[in-house]
Scaffold this motif. Structure first.
Motif, PDB file in Angstrom:
ATOM      1  N   UNK A 158      -8.353  -2.640   7.705  1.00 46.91           N
ATOM      2  CA  UNK A 158      -7.270  -2.422   8.993  1.00 46.91           C
ATOM      3  C   UNK A 158      -5.163  -2.800   8.047  1.00 46.91           C
ATOM      4  N   UNK A 159      -4.464  -2.351   8.328  1.00 49.38           N
ATOM      5  CA  UNK A 159      -3.166  -2.781   7.947  1.00 49.38           C
ATOM      6  C   UNK A 159      -2.953  -4.037   8.243  1.00 49.38           C
ATOM      7  N   UNK A 160      -3.013  -4.598   9.905  1.00 53.10           N
ATOM      8  CA  UNK A 160      -2.937  -5.096  10.599  1.00 53.10           C
ATOM      9  C   UNK A 160      -3.864  -6.570  10.609  1.00 53.10           C
ATOM     10  N   UNK A 161      -5.413  -6.018  10.185  1.00 53.87           N
ATOM     11  CA  UNK A 161      -5.865  -7.119   9.465  1.00 53.87           C
ATOM     12  C   UNK A 161      -5.616  -7.838   8.107  1.00 53.87           C
ATOM     13  N   UNK A 162      -4.897  -7.061   7.526  1.00 56.72           N
ATOM     14  CA  UNK A 162      -4.955  -8.086   6.101  1.00 56.72           C
ATOM     15  C   UNK A 162      -3.113  -8.837   6.352  1.00 56.72           C
ATOM     16  N   UNK A 163      -2.133  -7.525   7.072  1.00 54.15           N
ATOM     17  CA  UNK A 163      -1.461  -8.543   7.733  1.00 54.15           C
ATOM     18  C   UNK A 163      -1.570 -10.141   8.198  1.00 54.15           C
ATOM     19  N   UNK A 164      -2.587 -10.122   9.347  1.00 54.65           N
ATOM     20  CA  UNK A 164      -3.067 -11.169   9.521  1.00 54.65           C
ATOM     21  C   UNK A 164      -4.036 -12.929   8.286  1.00 54.65           C
ATOM     22  N   UNK A 165      -4.351 -12.054   7.246  1.00 46.40           N
ATOM     23  CA  UNK A 165      -4.734 -12.962   6.545  1.00 46.40           C
ATOM     24  C   UNK A 165      -3.954 -13.096   6.173  1.00 46.40           C
ATOM     25  N   UNK A 166      -2.261 -12.636   5.273  1.00 44.77           N
ATOM     26  CA  UNK A 166      -1.609 -12.934   4.516  1.00 44.77           C
ATOM     27  C   UNK A 166      -1.014 -14.098   4.967  1.00 44.77           C
ATOM     28  N   UNK A 167      -0.606 -13.516   7.027  1.00 50.42           N
ATOM     29  CA  UNK A 167       0.597 -14.442   8.098  1.00 50.42           C
ATOM     30  C   UNK A 167      -0.959 -15.630   7.635  1.00 50.42           C
ATOM     31  N   UNK A 168      -2.274 -16.300   7.858  1.00 51.48           N
ATOM     32  CA  UNK A 168      -2.770 -17.337   8.212  1.00 51.48           C
ATOM     33  C   UNK A 168      -3.131 -17.771   6.545  1.00 51.48           C
ATOM     34  N   UNK A 169      -2.890 -17.209   5.294  1.00 51.24           N
ATOM     35  CA  UNK A 169      -3.297 -18.176   4.025  1.00 51.24           C
ATOM     36  C   UNK A 169      -2.074 -17.745   3.684  1.00 51.24           C
ATOM     37  N   UNK A 170      -0.422 -17.955   3.916  1.00 48.05           N
ATOM     38  CA  UNK A 170       0.885 -18.258   3.577  1.00 48.05           C
ATOM     39  C   UNK A 170       0.312 -17.340   1.635  1.00 48.05           C
ATOM     40  N   UNK A 171      -0.056 -15.776   2.494  1.00 47.96           N
ATOM     41  CA  UNK A 171       0.180 -15.262   0.722  1.00 47.96           C
ATOM     42  C   UNK A 171       0.970 -14.170   1.121  1.00 47.96           C
ATOM     43  N   UNK A 172       1.414 -13.220  -0.402  1.00 45.88           N
ATOM     44  CA  UNK A 172       1.896 -12.763  -0.913  1.00 45.88           C
ATOM     45  C   UNK A 172       1.750 -10.936  -0.860  1.00 45.88           C
ATOM     46  N   UNK A 173       0.317 -11.599  -1.291  1.00 46.95           N
ATOM     47  CA  UNK A 173      -0.909 -10.596  -2.253  1.00 46.95           C
ATOM     48  C   UNK A 173      -1.911 -10.262  -1.858  1.00 46.95           C
ATOM     49  N   UNK A 174      -2.647  -9.723  -2.181  1.00 50.27           N
ATOM     50  CA  UNK A 174      -4.424  -9.841  -1.804  1.00 50.27           C
ATOM     51  C   UNK A 174      -4.787  -8.698  -2.419  1.00 50.27           C
ATOM     52  N   UNK A 175      -5.871  -8.703  -3.154  1.00 50.42           N
ATOM     53  CA  UNK A 175      -5.942  -7.818  -4.393  1.00 50.42           C
ATOM     54  C   UNK A 175      -6.953  -6.566  -2.808  1.00 50.42           C
ATOM     55  N   UNK A 176      -7.054  -5.533  -3.594  1.00 49.18           N
ATOM     56  CA  UNK A 176      -8.442  -4.530  -2.554  1.00 49.18           C
ATOM     57  C   UNK A 176      -9.682  -4.007  -3.624  1.00 49.18           C
ATOM     58  N   UNK A 177     -10.024  -4.332  -3.319  1.00 45.65           N
ATOM     59  CA  UNK A 177     -11.904  -4.358  -3.493  1.00 45.65           C
ATOM     60  C   UNK A 177     -13.188  -3.353  -3.457  1.00 45.65           C
ATOM     61  N   UNK A 178     -13.885  -3.311  -3.957  1.00 38.68           N
ATOM     62  CA  UNK A 178     -14.809  -1.855  -4.088  1.00 38.68           C
ATOM     63  C   UNK A 178     -15.583  -2.823  -3.828  1.00 38.68           C
TER      64      UNK A 178
END
Length: 139
Positions: free
Chosen positions: A21-41
């Motif tokens: 979810x977008x919410x979960x990704x936003x939390x990951x970015x906040x908690x890890x101080x990131x501006x981007x994450x990779x989306x993988x399958x």
């Protein structure tokens, strides 16, 4: 001395699955101080999502961020590089494609990200961009 992507990339990138979810990704970015994450399958790169992507491609559309997945927000037309490529090549790609982050992929698997900030710190740590890149985020 020749420098390579592996010398400055941020290794061990944070990844999420497309149905996160977008919410979960936003939390990951906040908690890890990131501006981007990779989306993988699995272990294959599918896309890259930035904090701006979450706002512009998801939240601004008005959907429920708990129900909206990151698959619709990620950039899937990506430019990638290998870790053994020279830094000058990454700079050329960033200019040509007007991107700030480039995933690093070896043998089809994501191994890192090179950002404009990484390049600024490596090439000119005294520059304004270099200083901003290492500054702590606003509380």
């Amino acid at each position: 001395m020749t420098q390579y992507v592996r010398d400055i990339m941020t290794g061990d990138p944070v990844t999420v699955e497309p149905l996160t979810s977008v919410t979960e990704v936003a939390r990951i970015m906040r908690d890890r101080d990131l501006g981007a994450v990779l989306v993988t399958e699995g272990d294959r790169l599918r896309g890259l999502v930035t904090d701006r992507d979450l706002v512009v491609r998801s939240l601004a559309e008005g959907g429920d961020p708990e129900q909206t997945t990151v698959a619709g927000a990620c950039s899937d037309a990506m430019v990638t590089v290998r870790s053994d490529e020279e830094l000058g090549h990454v700079v050329e790609l960033m200019r040509e494609h007007a991107v700030r982050r480039v995933p690093v992929v070896d043998d089809g698997h994501p191994v890192g990200i090179v950002s404009l900030g990484d390049l600024a710190m490596e090439r000119d740590p005294e520059s304004a961009l270099g200083g901003i890149s290492v500054a702590r985020p606003n509380p």
